[in-house]
Scaffold this active site. Sequence first.
Site, short mmCIF file in Angstrom:
data_model
loop_
_atom_site.label_atom_id
_atom_site.label_comp_id
_atom_site.label_asym_id
_atom_site.label_seq_id
_atom_site.Cartn_x
_atom_site.Cartn_y
_atom_site.Cartn_z
N LYS A 96 2.61 -13.41 7.54
CA LYS A 96 3.71 -14.36 7.75
C LYS A 96 4.07 -15.27 6.82
CE LYS A 96 5.11 -10.91 11.47
NZ LYS A 96 4.60 -10.83 11.97
O1 OMP Z 1 5.04 -8.23 10.40
C1 OMP Z 1 4.89 -7.62 11.43
O2 OMP Z 1 3.53 -6.63 11.06
C2 OMP Z 1 6.12 -7.57 12.17
C3 OMP Z 1 7.09 -7.63 11.49
C4 OMP Z 1 8.40 -7.34 13.11
O3 OMP Z 1 9.71 -7.03 12.33
N1 OMP Z 1 8.01 -6.70 14.27
C5 OMP Z 1 6.12 -6.81 14.48
O4 OMP Z 1 6.15 -6.31 15.74
N2 OMP Z 1 5.46 -7.29 13.77
C6 OMP Z 1 4.18 -6.99 14.30
O5 OMP Z 1 3.20 -5.62 14.18
C7 OMP Z 1 2.80 -5.55 15.57
C8 OMP Z 1 3.74 -5.18 16.44
O6 OMP Z 1 2.60 -5.50 17.61
P1 OMP Z 1 2.43 -3.84 18.88
O7 OMP Z 1 4.30 -4.07 19.27
O8 OMP Z 1 1.61 -4.50 19.99
O9 OMP Z 1 1.80 -2.49 18.26
C9 OMP Z 1 3.03 -7.72 15.20
O10 OMP Z 1 1.22 -7.93 15.15
C10 OMP Z 1 3.36 -7.77 15.23
O11 OMP Z 1 3.48 -9.47 14.64
#
Ligand code: OMP
Length: 273
Positions: free
Chosen positions: A93
């Site tokens: 990010k």
């Molecule tokens: O840019 C990202 O990957 C991201 C954007 C977003 O809107 N929401 C989001 O959850 N993420 C990322 O996606 C992953 C979600 O993780 P879980 O919720 O464990 O599946 C994490 O690494 C967050 O930082």
Amino acid sequence: MNRKELIGQIREKKSFLCVGLDTDIQKIPAFLLNEEDPVFEFNKQIIDATREFAVAYKINTAFYESRGIEGWKSLIKTWEYLPKDCFSIADAKRGDIGNTSEMYAKAFFNIESSGMSFDSVTVAPYMGADSVKPFLKFPEKWAIILALTSNEGSKDFQYLSSDGNMLFESVLQKSGEWGSKENIMFVVGATRGEDFLTIRKHVPDHFLLVPGVGAQGGSLDEVCRYGMNKECGLLVNSSRAIIYASSGTDFAEAAAAGAQAVQQEMEKWVREL
Ligand SMILES: O=C(O)c1cc(=O)[nH]c(=O)n1[C@@H]1O[C@H](COP(=O)(O)O)[C@@H](O)[C@H]1O
């Protein structure tokens, strides 16, 4: 990996699953802590167990940066171990003034400089074109631009209207001028449901990276129903629900079962393509 190769992998594996390696040393099975590099050993076994079901891996760099030099070493070793037939995402990010963004791009794309060369980096577009364009100067590399995020706070700014568009719509439209569907993807949270219809009005052909299924409760079916296009156009991420499926010695088998279950759901949609 270019767009054509990515679509080929999706068709071949009948999957558009991205496994998130958000590896927190406090959460990995205790028996691994005796390893010389517990985080890399955990990641290695997760990758081995899930690679037949996944087309992409997303490494959230925060979990590695937070551990300083040791974390950075685990990050590089994990990147080196990623299967070459999988799309790789440095979820960092990043985004700053031009010369600084050039350094961020080098950090994740230039193997001679940093020891890593991911296919893509997630980018926050708040600082506009000159903060994103440096990532688009690398052939066959991608910027994955945050557009409509999965978190509660997305409502603070991303839906604000100006000139008839909500902010996330302006991000989609404006950033479209900075690159193409060959080197720009967008992040859209799986929790955003029918907003995918609005997203697809602006970017019908771009790939979307979709986090938020599994631990955040987003619906894979809704994402596919409203967000899939004729070339799939989706990379759906799941991190915690897969990598922490079990905290025991069977953690890798449990991760494999979790990844396979998602892939089997995805196969129904890929068959329709
Ligand atoms: O840019 C990202 O990957 C991201 C954007 C977003 O809107 N929401 C989001 O959850 N993420 C990322 O996606 C992953 C979600 O993780 P879980 O919720 O464990 O599946 C994490 O690494 C967050 O930082």
